[in-house]
Scaffold this active site. Structure first.
Site, PDB file in Angstrom:
ATOM      1  N   LYS A 194     -20.484  -6.186 -11.182  1.00 25.25           N
ATOM      2  CA  LYS A 194     -21.265  -5.433 -12.171  1.00 25.25           C
ATOM      3  C   LYS A 194     -21.316  -3.968 -11.746  1.00 25.25           C
ATOM      4  O   LYS A 194     -21.412  -3.668 -10.544  1.00 25.25           O
ATOM      5  CB  LYS A 194     -22.667  -6.045 -12.224  1.00 25.25           C
ATOM      6  CG  LYS A 194     -23.601  -5.494 -13.281  1.00 25.25           C
ATOM      7  CD  LYS A 194     -24.911  -6.297 -13.287  1.00 25.25           C
ATOM      8  CE  LYS A 194     -25.946  -5.774 -14.246  1.00 25.25           C
ATOM      9  NZ  LYS A 194     -27.198  -6.558 -14.238  1.00 25.25           N
TER      10      LYS A 194
ATOM     11  N   SER B  89     -28.851  -8.112 -18.788  1.00 25.34           N
ATOM     12  CA  SER B  89     -28.034  -6.921 -18.775  1.00 25.34           C
ATOM     13  C   SER B  89     -26.611  -7.131 -18.261  1.00 25.34           C
ATOM     14  O   SER B  89     -25.739  -6.315 -18.516  1.00 25.34           O
ATOM     15  CB  SER B  89     -28.706  -5.857 -17.918  1.00 25.34           C
ATOM     16  OG  SER B  89     -28.753  -6.273 -16.564  1.00 25.34           O
TER      17      SER B  89
ATOM     18  N   SER C 164     -31.233 -11.204 -15.985  1.00 25.24           N
ATOM     19  CA  SER C 164     -29.955 -10.585 -16.334  1.00 25.24           C
ATOM     20  C   SER C 164     -28.695 -11.309 -15.862  1.00 25.24           C
ATOM     21  O   SER C 164     -27.598 -10.941 -16.285  1.00 25.24           O
ATOM     22  CB  SER C 164     -29.908  -9.161 -15.803  1.00 25.24           C
ATOM     23  OG  SER C 164     -30.562  -8.329 -16.695  1.00 25.24           O
TER      24      SER C 164
HETATM   25  N1  GLN Z   1     -33.933  -8.162 -19.929  1.00 31.78           N
HETATM   26  C1  GLN Z   1     -34.781  -7.796 -18.832  1.00 31.78           C
HETATM   27  C2  GLN Z   1     -35.111  -6.334 -18.899  1.00 31.78           C
HETATM   28  O1  GLN Z   1     -34.683  -5.683 -19.793  1.00 31.78           O
HETATM   29  C3  GLN Z   1     -34.149  -8.211 -17.542  1.00 31.78           C
HETATM   30  C4  GLN Z   1     -33.177  -7.250 -17.021  1.00 31.78           C
HETATM   31  C5  GLN Z   1     -32.590  -7.637 -15.705  1.00 31.78           C
HETATM   32  O2  GLN Z   1     -32.767  -8.767 -15.232  1.00 31.78           O
HETATM   33  N2  GLN Z   1     -31.924  -6.682 -15.085  1.00 31.78           N
HETATM   34  O3  GLN Z   1     -35.804  -5.819 -18.056  1.00 31.78           O
END
Ligand code: GLN
Length: 490
Positions: free
Chosen positions: A79, A154, A178
């Site tokens: 990532k 994400s 994410s």
């Molecule tokens: N969707 C969550 C957020 O927007 C989790 C994001 C993540 O785990 N990096 O914070």
């Protein structure tokens, strides 16, 4: 013989080790697939054509000399919020668009030491804030099962790349879901390890007390393989746990734990906005465990109802502090004609950050401000303790907890981007695990009537990865979800 794109990372590693296929062939095949499909999927932010072929040749030479690591020659992706001394590390943000990190994250060092070939860096919501990759400054990644739908976020690029066979898996990061939510939406396996099991050194910090790096793969065995490589103490990360790494690959194969008790929290079922098809597929998977002599136990995690509220205070609070370093001076985008120092800071950040990141910084700064910290941040920390207690109590009654990973299957682009609450609720089943620091895995357990993947989530007590992986592996082996390929691969 199965085609190359049907192999898992573990199968490919075995074939490379036995000389049936070379790493160069496998790497070239991935690069060809990337060249063909990435323009549509936008899963990768950068691809290292020459470097990965060189790494493949090194891996092939290592095999001939009998010196190989666990992932020798296997092409994978990371990532784009993990630092690498090669290529750019952008976090899918304009502010880091041209940032070249001076060092490798510990996970990158470990992957390369194990012989992995790093194909490229995958797209994400800017600074990992989001659930759809629609917040990427470089355009969203697409879901290979239906390219008009989001891949989740994400780590949506990593999930899309893995599902579309543009690599043999990769690493994501999980602050509130994410890894697991995009894994669920793209029909792959995603593991969020126990906080402290995998070093965060070189992961661009979002919310340091919640962030954790983990595998995103096409099988549970691959998740075990990747975890074996990346887990372990790192003196560069003060929160990394100083204990030996268990042998995940061996425990994976042991039979289902006799007398296994799986807890079904009522808060993970019958939630408003949850899709009935998701619930039905998860319950069917749980019936299979029952047929294997597991006991299903009804439990409750009452403070789950405050999970999202606490997460959306704690995570932005930490983010507002972590992202203060992007000031236009140390690194990243600098506004071309500042009037003075304050303008340099404000304009560089104003130009460099996207709307969601700005919103989180403002939310976090507000929650931490002296007049309000009692009311918001300190209150959220109290809720955090209560959520942890919920899990401690539950694990007195069961070995693992199960439920859906995401309340819905992949949704169309734009369908939630104007409704923040709807977007934040994508994380309703995933955030509590980060808040409590426990591990959880998402694995495919069905397809909806619109042919979109559904994920089953299993959560365990801290450092229960061997049990989680083994329990997930048996379900996976008895079903054929892993062999289903998304439409773009047809
Ligand atoms: N969707 C969550 C957020 O927007 C989790 C994001 C993540 O785990 N990096 O914070």
């Amino acid at each position: 013989m199965p085609s190359l794109s049907s192999l898992t990372a573990a199968e490919l590693a075995a074939q490379i080790a036995s000389g049936q296929i070379s790493s160069r062939q496998a790497t070239q095949a991935c690069l060809d697939a990337i060249d063909k499909l990435n323009p549509h999927l936008n899963a990768y932010n950068s691809v290292f054509h020459d470097r990965s072929l060189k790494q493949a040749d090194t891996a092939d030479a290592a095999r001939k000399n009998g010196k190989t690591g666990l992932l020798n020659g296997v092409p994978i992706a990371i990532k784009d919020n993990m630092c690498s001394s090669f290529g750019r590390t952008t976090c899918s943000s304009k502010i880091l668009q041209n940032f070249h990190a001076p060092y490798n994250a510990t996970v990158v060092e470990k992957l390369e030491a194990a012989g992995a070939v790093i194909l490229g860096k995958t797209n994400l919501d800017e600074f990992a804030m989001g659930s759809s990759t629609e917040n990427s400054a470089f355009g969203p990644a697409k879901n290979p099962w239906n390219t008009s739908c989001v891949p989740g976020g994400s780590s949506g690029g990593a999930a899309s790349a893995c599902a579309a066979r543009l690599g043999f898996g990769g690493l994501g990061s999980d602050t509130g879901g994410s890894i697991r939510q995009p894994a669920s939406l793209c029909g792959i396996v995603g593991l969020k390890p126990t906080y402290g099991l995998v070093s965060r050194y070189g992961l661009v910090a979002f919310a340091s007390s919640l962030d954790q790096i983990g595998p995103m793969t096409r099988s549970v065995e691959d998740a075990a393989l990747f975890l074996q490589v990346i887990a372990g103490h790192d003196p560069h990360d003060s929160t990394s746990w100083p204990a030996p790494v268990p042998d995940y690959l061996t425990t994976l194969k042991s039979p289902i734990k006799p007398g296994l008790r799986i807890g079904l929290p009522k808060e993970f079922f019958d939630v408003e906005g949850s899709e009935p098809e998701v619930k039905a597929a998860v319950l069917k998977a749980l019936d299979w465990y029952k047929s294997q002599d597991a006991t299903l136990v009804d439990i409750s995690l009452p403070y789950t109802q405050y999970g999202i509220a606490a997460y959306y205070i704690i995570a932005p609070a930490e983010a507002s502090s972590n992202l203060a370093r992007f000031d236009g001076i140390h690194y990243g985008h600098r506004t071309p004609k500042p009037q003075d120092l304050i303008d340099l800071y404000a304009a560089s950040r104003g130009e460099g950050f996207g709307p969601e990141v700005k919103r989180r910084i403002m939310l976090g700064t507000y929650a931490l401000s002296s007049e309000y910290d009692d009311r918001y941040y300190l209150m959220a920390l109290k809720v955090r303790s209560l959520i942890k207690q919920d899990f401690d109590n539950a694990f007195q009654l069961c070995d693992l907890i199960a439920g859906p990973t995401s309340p819905t299957v992949a949704f169309p682009f734009g369908s939630k981007s104007d409704n923040l609450l709807a977007m934040y609720l994508c994380d309703v089943f995933t955030v509590t695990c980060n808040i409590a620091g426990i591990p959880a895995i998402s694995l495919p357990c069905g397809l909806s009537s619109s042919n979109l993947p559904i994920g089953l989530q299993l959560l365990g007590p801290t450092f229960s990865e061997p049990l989680l992986l083994q329990t997930a592996h048996h379900y996976e082996s008895a079903h054929n979800w892993v062999t289903r390929k998304p439409s773009v691969c047809a």
